[in-house]
Design an enzyme around this catalytic site. Structure first.
Site, PDB file in Angstrom:
ATOM      1  CE  LYS A 182      -3.926   0.911  -0.988  1.00  0.00           C
ATOM      2  NZ  LYS A 182      -4.553   0.336   0.217  1.00  0.00           N
ATOM      3  CE1 TYR A 208      -4.893   1.020   4.408  1.00  0.00           C
ATOM      4  CE2 TYR A 208      -3.192  -0.131   5.596  1.00  0.00           C
ATOM      5  CZ  TYR A 208      -3.757   0.263   4.423  1.00  0.00           C
ATOM      6  OH  TYR A 208      -3.181  -0.102   3.240  1.00  0.00           O
ATOM      7  CB  VAL A 264      -0.009  -5.883   4.296  1.00  0.00           C
ATOM      8  CG1 VAL A 264      -1.255  -5.273   4.870  1.00  0.00           C
ATOM      9  CG2 VAL A 264      -0.171  -6.165   2.821  1.00  0.00           C
ATOM     10  CB  SER A 276      -0.944   0.009   1.193  1.00  0.00           C
ATOM     11  OG  SER A 276      -1.999  -0.884   0.924  1.00  0.00           O
ATOM     12  CE1 TYR A 318      -5.099  -0.996  -4.112  1.00  0.00           C
ATOM     13  CE2 TYR A 318      -5.758  -3.307  -4.176  1.00  0.00           C
ATOM     14  CZ  TYR A 318      -5.373  -2.196  -3.455  1.00  0.00           C
ATOM     15  OH  TYR A 318      -5.235  -2.276  -2.087  1.00  0.00           O
TER      16      TYR A 318
HETATM   17  N1  GLU Z   1      -2.613  -5.793  -1.551  1.00  0.00           N
HETATM   18  C1  GLU Z   1      -3.166  -5.499  -0.275  1.00  0.00           C
HETATM   19  C2  GLU Z   1      -4.674  -5.567  -0.371  1.00  0.00           C
HETATM   20  O1  GLU Z   1      -5.279  -4.830  -1.108  1.00  0.00           O
HETATM   21  C3  GLU Z   1      -2.682  -4.138   0.166  1.00  0.00           C
HETATM   22  C4  GLU Z   1      -3.017  -3.893   1.557  1.00  0.00           C
HETATM   23  C5  GLU Z   1      -1.985  -3.053   2.293  1.00  0.00           C
HETATM   24  O2  GLU Z   1      -0.798  -2.970   2.003  1.00  0.00           O
HETATM   25  O3  GLU Z   1      -2.423  -2.475   3.290  1.00  0.00           O
HETATM   26  O4  GLU Z   1      -5.264  -6.374   0.278  1.00  0.00           O
END
Ligand code: GLU
Length: 320
Positions: free
Chosen positions: A71, A252, A270, A68, A200
């Site tokens: 992003k 988050y 993650v 993420s 994505y």
């Molecule tokens: N590829 C992960 C998902 O969309 C990314 C989540 C993350 O890094 O927080 O589930």
């Protein structure tokens, strides 16, 4: 504290030594085998200062799945491509819920709270697709990230997408498919969901080292410019705003805790990486694969907390 009066070599070595000793290393993400296979023993840290000086510790040159953290780069690209029109389709408020939550989308009519939760990042990908084929948009994104990480010497050609991870994301991405379809029902996804999610899933699978990631974050410490080339990546105002979103939404439902403990704009993934920005001072990347209960790197956060305490770099520290 000014960066030149600090012994960053000693500071990073101290932090790496402390992290190496830690017994509670969190839990490595295992929703896809490619991530679950990574050893929690890894720790890497890279600090790039405003003058270009680089301080590395541990596994700073080992590539990991940035997940993420990507992003931040896709938001930056989308701001360049569609400008402030992006804010009609995605909000700017912390969500207070998990990265893949669907609950708010119902009451907020398919408009995600911010570009750093999954739903928001999926909308950003939808904007980036524009008139491109997914393959072209993916290529564009990798080239953009490479250009950000380019320091003119070490080369950045080895920033690639880990296809194994990308495939794993697609095979297990049921919630992301649900989010995309749900937003499509509200008219906030304009392309076939497989195309939008293709972009994505691939951006999540970009693999980079801490050194490359810290280099790529330089424009966010330097008012939107890549300090090495002097070239503008985004306007100073946009860089400031991306940092504001990272501070409020970058972790988050753990964003408040990260601001409380570290006090820097930061974006986690993650894969266990965190990119953190000390505006005007440093771009910092840490990596430790074990996650805390909110899905953010447990020891990466601790390392940044230690760094900020030793340097006075929190944005809430008084200006020296
Ligand atoms: N590829 C992960 C998902 O969309 C990314 C989540 C993350 O890094 O927080 O589930």
């Amino acid at each position: 504290m000014h960066s030149h009066s600090l012994d960053l070599k000693a500071i990073t070595a101290e932090i790496a030594a402390e992290i190496a000793q830690a017994t509670d290393r969190g839990r490595v993400a295992d929703y896809i085998p490619a991530l679950g296979a990574i050893s929690p023993a890894h720790f890497g840290m890279a600090i790039v200062l405003a003058d270009g000086t680089c301080h590395l510790a541990g596994d700073a040159d080992v590539a990991f799945s940035i997940q993420s953290i990507s992003k931040v780069f896709s938001l930056t690209m989308a701001l360049g491509a569609v400008g402030d029109a992006i804010w009609k389709r995605v909000g700017r408020e912390p969500s207070g819920s998990a990265f893949n939550s669907i609950i708010q989308l119902e009451t907020e009519r398919g408009i995600p709270r911010n570009p750093f939760i999954n739903a928001g990042a999926i909308v950003v990908c939808d904007m980036l697709l524009g008139r491109y084929e997914p393959r072209e948009a993916i290529g564009d994104m990798v080239r953009f990230v490479r250009s950000l990480a380019d320091d003119g010497q070490s080369g950045d050609g080895d920033i690639v997408i880990d296809e194994h991870v990308a495939r794993g994301e697609a095979e297990t991405g049921f919630r992301n498919m649900a989010l995309a379809n749900y937003m499509r029902a509200f008219g906030n996804i304009h392309h076939p969901v497989e195309h939008t999610l293709g972009l994505y899933f691939h951006q999540c699978a970009i693999a980079m080292s801490c050194r490359q990631l810290a280099l790529a974050g330089r424009y966010l410490m330097a008012g939107g410019r890549n300090p090495a080339t002097g070239r503008s990546v985004v306007s100073a105002q946009r860089a400031r705003r991306i940092n504001a979103l990272m501070l409020m939404c970058g972790h988050y439902d753990g964003s408040g805790e990260f601001a409380f403990r570290v006090g820097l704009p930061g974006k986690s993934g993650v894969g266990g990486g965190i990119l953190a920005i000390a505006p005007g001072v440093a771009s910092i990347a840490v990596w430790s694969p074990g996650l805390n209960e909110r899905g953010n790197s447990q020891l990466g956060t601790l390392a940044l907390e230690r760094l900020v305490r030793k340097t006075g770099w929190s944005i809430f520290d008084p200006v020296p």
